[in-house]
Design a protein around this motif. Structure first.
Motif, short mmCIF file in Angstrom:
data_model
loop_
_atom_site.label_atom_id
_atom_site.label_comp_id
_atom_site.label_asym_id
_atom_site.label_seq_id
_atom_site.Cartn_x
_atom_site.Cartn_y
_atom_site.Cartn_z
N CYS A 115 -4.41 -0.17 0.20
CA CYS A 115 -5.09 -1.26 0.90
C CYS A 115 -6.51 -0.84 1.26
O CYS A 115 -6.84 0.34 1.24
CB CYS A 115 -4.30 -1.69 2.14
SG CYS A 115 -4.47 -0.56 3.53
N CYS A 152 0.36 3.06 3.73
CA CYS A 152 0.78 2.48 5.01
C CYS A 152 1.86 1.40 4.85
O CYS A 152 2.34 0.86 5.84
CB CYS A 152 -0.42 1.91 5.75
SG CYS A 152 -1.08 0.43 4.97
N CYS A 187 0.85 -1.19 0.00
CA CYS A 187 0.00 0.00 0.00
C CYS A 187 0.89 1.25 0.00
O CYS A 187 1.81 1.37 0.81
CB CYS A 187 -0.90 -0.02 1.23
SG CYS A 187 -1.81 1.52 1.48
N CYS A 237 -6.91 1.76 4.13
CA CYS A 237 -6.58 3.14 3.78
C CYS A 237 -7.62 3.74 2.85
O CYS A 237 -7.95 4.92 2.96
CB CYS A 237 -5.19 3.22 3.17
SG CYS A 237 -3.90 2.88 4.39
ZN LIG Z 1 -2.80 1.06 3.56
#
Ligand SMILES: [Zn+2]
Ligand SMILES: [Zn+2]
Length: 231
Positions: A32, A7, A4, A35
């Motif tokens: 992801c 993150c 991602c 997020c």
């Molecule tokens: Zn993420």
């Protein structure tokens, strides 16, 4: 395995049977699920119809009523993708102020789709930043957004402001700025008779975007629409 962008967690591919059956190559996911959910997309039924400010009803908001008084002949029709929630602010901080422009990919597809919905637009113009901001930051964040979303645009406007950064201003100071925009002299006639769309990163008071609208209308534009990533 993809990670991602935001993150750095590994993304578990979430592929449905029907997707598999089409045998099409899927775009690799870059964000992801967790997020993705941090963004707050503005719902058409829960926002001001003129500026897309998030609210519980569909009544014209107080800000827009004030602008209607100030610009009685201009009908503001602003489009915005996400409400400027805590995550939106964090996202802008990382994108604009730490210069991690990769995160623009997280919103690129949605931005390009939103712009394409405005079918009558002839010219797309990003809000220009001042020379001072450009010296500090090294890039115009709205141009980067459009580049990454693969949306063609023209830089017709220039920003002559020498004032301090908008971010450090309170609401009253933001509303009191003077017209900072002008059309580049060599492109003076480029908006005449055209349908223009002005793009900004964040719509806060509307002051900035309405100055840009005023400027383009005085250059003879036929119709001006506006859009921002956040509202
Ligand atoms: Zn993420
Ligand atoms: Zn409004």
């Amino acid at each position: 395995m993809n990670k991602c962008i935001w993150c750095n967690k590994e993304i578990i591919a979430n592929c449905s049977v029907s997707q598999l059956l089409t045998f099409k190559k899927l775009d690799p996911q870059i964000i992801c699920e967790d997020c993705e959910l941090k963004f707050d997309p503005i719902e058409m039924t829960k926002c001001c119809p003129n500026c897309h400010r998030k609210q519980m009803d569909q009544l014209i908001c107080q800000d827009c009523l004030k602008w209607q008084k100030k610009y009685p002949s201009y009908f503001l029709k602003h489009d915005a993708l996400y409400s400027y929630n805590e995550f939106g602010k964090k996202w802008m901080e990382r994108f604009k102020f730490t210069g991690d422009v990769r995160v623009a990919k997280m919103v690129a597809e949605r931005l390009s789709k939103a712009i394409k919905r405005h079918k009558e637009v002839d010219i797309i113009i990003p809000i220009p930043i001042s020379n001072k901001s450009f010296e500090n930051r090294g890039f115009n964040q709205t141009e980067i957004l459009l580049n990454i979303a693969e949306v063609p645009f023209v830089t017709i406007l220039e920003n002559r402001s020498t004032e301090k950064n908008q971010v450090t201003k309170n609401r009253r100071e933001r509303l009191n700025i003077v017209q900072p925009f002008f059309i580049k002299s060599e492109l003076k006639d480029s908006v005449r008779g055209k349908n223009v769309m002005i793009i900004d990163d964040v719509y806060t008071t509307g002051r900035t975007i309405l100055y840009a609208v005023e400027c383009v209308l005085s250059g003879g534009a036929r119709k001006v629409e506006t859009l921002s990533l956040f509202r």
